[in-house]
Design a protein around this motif. Sequence first.
Motif: not given
Length: 107
Positions: A1-3, A29-30, A37, A41
Amino acid sequence: RKKRLVYRSKQRGWLEVDLLLGTWASENVPSLSLEELDEFEKFVNLETIDIYNVLTLRSDVPEDMKASGDDGWQSVVERIQQWAKDSPLGKADKEKYVEVKTRNNLI
């Protein structure tokens, strides 16, 4: 999801948004929590013009994305807007432009 979120932040189709949002996403984001998140998003799902307007201070952070309190805590979108305001990316320095693009795998 992060990628996926980092990728979507870098590939908006507008150079200015790609640079600002993509760079912030690569750096931050990481380390975001699940709640952050979700908030990020939601921001990434906005139209590119709306993201651009928030990043460039042409419009305020949407009400539903603002922090809800006076404790000094900032929402993810408010932190992005503050980062963009202070970012050297908006200054016309070709060397800095190339350095940032290269460091964040944007070229």
